[in-house]
Motif scaffolding. Structure first.
Motif, PDB file in Angstrom:
ATOM      1  N   LEU A   1     -10.161  -0.272   3.393  1.00 38.71           N
ATOM      2  CA  LEU A   1      -9.187  -1.251   2.887  1.00 38.71           C
ATOM      3  C   LEU A   1      -9.521  -2.688   3.247  1.00 38.71           C
ATOM      4  O   LEU A   1      -9.421  -3.574   2.381  1.00 38.71           O
ATOM      5  CB  LEU A   1      -7.787  -0.893   3.374  1.00 38.71           C
TER       6      LEU A   1
ATOM      7  N   ILE B   1       0.863  -1.186   0.000  1.00 38.39           N
ATOM      8  CA  ILE B   1       0.000   0.000   0.000  1.00 38.39           C
ATOM      9  C   ILE B   1       0.894   1.228   0.000  1.00 38.39           C
ATOM     10  O   ILE B   1       1.656   1.454   0.948  1.00 38.39           O
ATOM     11  CB  ILE B   1      -0.939   0.025   1.231  1.00 38.39           C
TER      12      ILE B   1
ATOM     13  N   TRP C   1      -1.123  -1.331  -4.519  1.00 38.06           N
ATOM     14  CA  TRP C   1      -2.319  -0.510  -4.575  1.00 38.06           C
ATOM     15  C   TRP C   1      -1.950   0.900  -4.153  1.00 38.06           C
ATOM     16  O   TRP C   1      -1.229   1.103  -3.169  1.00 38.06           O
ATOM     17  CB  TRP C   1      -3.398  -1.051  -3.636  1.00 38.06           C
TER      18      TRP C   1
END
Length: 225
Positions: free
Chosen positions: A217, A168, A186
């Protein structure tokens, strides 16, 4: 929790902590005092870099614009001032702490921040016990982001193959690092410091999915994992 990924690795600044704006304000003010002026838009090229990498860029700018190097110790003074400002008031990205706690996958954090500063942030957020010993700072490797080394270190410590890791990230150097490590990345665009066009830049750097809410998330992992 989804079985597609075997581990998740978070960046810190701009993903878990709302600290990029603080670092930027301190750095721009101190560099301006040395005669090197940046706009907030200019400074976006430094986001996500470890101290040595951003200082190398700044030093090149000083030579080109001012015709001289910055005074000895400038990097150390600016870095110390940034750390002091950040650690005096660590603020979480909304929903980030709850999301990290809710995700049951093996997890860690890999940040360009100096290790001592990163440890302070994790303690302030209440995530020290949740994430340790998988807390890796920019000075833990010879080559920090955008090189893949920091993410490869994090995966090795987790005992998970890179291709089974989800990263992330909110910066182009960070996305580049995760993608170069062979991981799925991501891109997170919910940080208040991010300028317009960030989504496109992260996607171009290799982010496979873009989202703007850390609170969402865990649900995204179930839907897209």
């Amino acid at each position: 929790m989804s079985q597609t990924f075997d581990a998740i690795i978070f960046d810190c600044d701009g993903v878990l902590t709302d600290t990029e704006g603080v670092a930027e304000e301190v750095a721009l003010r101190m560099l301006a005092a040395e005669g090197l002026h940046y706009t907030q838009q200019d400074s976006q090229r430094f986001v996500g870099l470890a101290a040595r990498a951003w200082y190398d860029l700044v030093e090149r700018d000083a030579i080109e614009r001012l015709g001289r190097s910055l005074p000895d110790g400038t990097m150390e003074r600016v870095s110390a001032a940034i750390s002091n400002a950040i650690l005096s008031d660590v603020r979480a990205i909304p929903g980030a702490v709850e999301a990290v706690r809710a995700i049951t996958l093996p997890k860690g954090v890999a940040s360009s921040s100096p290790t001592f500063e990163l440890h302070g942030k994790m303690r302030a957020l209440g995530l020290w016990e949740v994430l340790r010993p998988h807390i890796h700072g920019g000075d833990d490797v010879a080559h920090a982001k955008p090189a893949p080394d920091l993410y490869l270190r994090a995966a090795a410590h987790l005992g998970v193959r890179p291709e089974r890791c989800l990263v992330i990230e909110d910066s182009v150097p960070g996305v580049t690092a995760g993608a170069a490590a062979g991981m799925t990345v991501w891109g997170f665009t919910g940080g208040p410091h991010l300028p317009p066009g960030t989504e496109a830049r992260l996607a171009k750097a290799g982010a496979k999915h873009i989202f703007d809410s850390m609170a969402g998330l865990p649900g995204l992992l179930l839907q897209r994992g």
